[in-house]
Design a protein around this motif. Structure first.
Motif, PDB file in Angstrom:
ATOM      1  N   ALA A  25     -21.810 -21.331  33.049  1.00 31.27           N
ATOM      2  CA  ALA A  25     -21.061 -20.963  32.020  1.00 31.27           C
ATOM      3  C   ALA A  25     -20.072 -22.065  31.472  1.00 31.27           C
ATOM      4  CB  ALA A  25     -20.425 -19.527  31.991  1.00 31.27           C
ATOM      5  N   PHE A  26     -19.950 -22.597  32.960  1.00 32.89           N
ATOM      6  CA  PHE A  26     -18.870 -24.010  32.646  1.00 32.89           C
ATOM      7  C   PHE A  26     -19.240 -25.009  31.626  1.00 32.89           C
ATOM      8  CE2 PHE A  26     -18.136 -28.315  34.954  1.00 32.89           C
ATOM      9  CZ  PHE A  26     -16.627 -28.359  34.575  1.00 32.89           C
ATOM     10  N   SER A  27     -20.771 -25.095  32.232  1.00 35.86           N
ATOM     11  CA  SER A  27     -21.991 -26.220  31.196  1.00 35.86           C
ATOM     12  C   SER A  27     -21.762 -26.037  30.232  1.00 35.86           C
ATOM     13  CB  SER A  27     -23.286 -25.960  32.473  1.00 35.86           C
ATOM     14  OG  SER A  27     -22.732 -26.374  33.612  1.00 35.86           O
ATOM     15  N   CYS A  28     -21.984 -24.966  29.369  1.00 38.79           N
ATOM     16  CA  CYS A  28     -21.804 -23.947  28.060  1.00 38.79           C
ATOM     17  C   CYS A  28     -20.748 -24.975  27.458  1.00 38.79           C
ATOM     18  CB  CYS A  28     -22.499 -22.434  28.093  1.00 38.79           C
ATOM     19  SG  CYS A  28     -23.364 -22.505  28.422  1.00 38.79           S
ATOM     20  N   VAL A  29     -19.697 -24.719  28.109  1.00 42.67           N
ATOM     21  CA  VAL A  29     -18.754 -25.222  27.240  1.00 42.67           C
ATOM     22  C   VAL A  29     -18.493 -27.043  27.783  1.00 42.67           C
ATOM     23  CG1 VAL A  29     -16.096 -25.202  27.195  1.00 42.67           C
ATOM     24  CG2 VAL A  29     -17.053 -23.286  28.416  1.00 42.67           C
ATOM     25  N   LEU A  30     -18.740 -27.691  29.196  1.00 37.58           N
ATOM     26  CA  LEU A  30     -18.866 -29.066  29.399  1.00 37.58           C
ATOM     27  C   LEU A  30     -20.069 -29.386  28.408  1.00 37.58           C
ATOM     28  CD1 LEU A  30     -17.205 -31.164  30.784  1.00 37.58           C
ATOM     29  CD2 LEU A  30     -19.275 -30.503  32.260  1.00 37.58           C
ATOM     30  N   VAL A  31     -20.870 -29.708  27.721  1.00 42.63           N
ATOM     31  CA  VAL A  31     -22.326 -30.214  27.464  1.00 42.63           C
ATOM     32  C   VAL A  31     -21.054 -30.065  25.756  1.00 42.63           C
ATOM     33  CG1 VAL A  31     -24.344 -30.262  26.850  1.00 42.63           C
ATOM     34  CG2 VAL A  31     -23.392 -29.797  28.254  1.00 42.63           C
ATOM     35  N   PRO A  32     -21.000 -29.376  24.952  1.00 43.25           N
ATOM     36  CA  PRO A  32     -20.649 -29.893  23.567  1.00 43.25           C
ATOM     37  C   PRO A  32     -19.328 -30.620  23.799  1.00 43.25           C
ATOM     38  CG  PRO A  32     -21.044 -27.127  23.509  1.00 43.25           C
ATOM     39  CD  PRO A  32     -21.480 -27.816  25.470  1.00 43.25           C
TER      40      PRO A  32
END
Length: 112
Positions: A25-32
């Motif tokens: 979930a953190f990656s779903c926010v960080l990548v964009p």
């Protein structure tokens, strides 16, 4: 690094799965955010976020399902239990004479 949370004896896999989903979930926010920082369009970053969120949701569903199946006691059907024999694959034949077919013309003479 040990976790500061108390470790529950019977649910070690559940804690690891929850941790994995949190990182996803953190990656779903960080990548964009990183994509926007480097100049990607808002639509591209939003599409990436939606794709990552979809993959994360499916992975979460599959992880939870596998945990439920692993925690379920084996069904007693009365049938004799046979040991599991893994499939050896296409190129892992065993035994003498296992070389069938192929392009070899016989012997060790070079073609030419």
């Amino acid at each position: 690094m040990p976790s500061s949370r108390p470790h529950r004896e019977g649910h070690a896999g559940d804690d690891r799965t929850t941790e994995l989903i949190r990182w996803a979930a953190f990656s779903c926010v960080l990548v964009p955010v990183v994509l926007l920082w480097y100049g990607t369009s808002l639509a591209g970053a939003a599409g990436t976020a939606l794709g990552l969120a979809a993959v994360t949701a499916v992975c979460r569903l599959l992880l939870r399902r596998s945990e439920r199946c692993a925690a379920r006691p084996p069904a007693d059907t009365g049938a004799p239990q046979t040991p599991y024999t893994p499939h050896r694959g296409r190129h892992q034949r065993t035994g003498t004479g296992s070389h069938r077919g192929g392009r070899h013309s016989g012997g060790s003479t070079p073609v030419g």
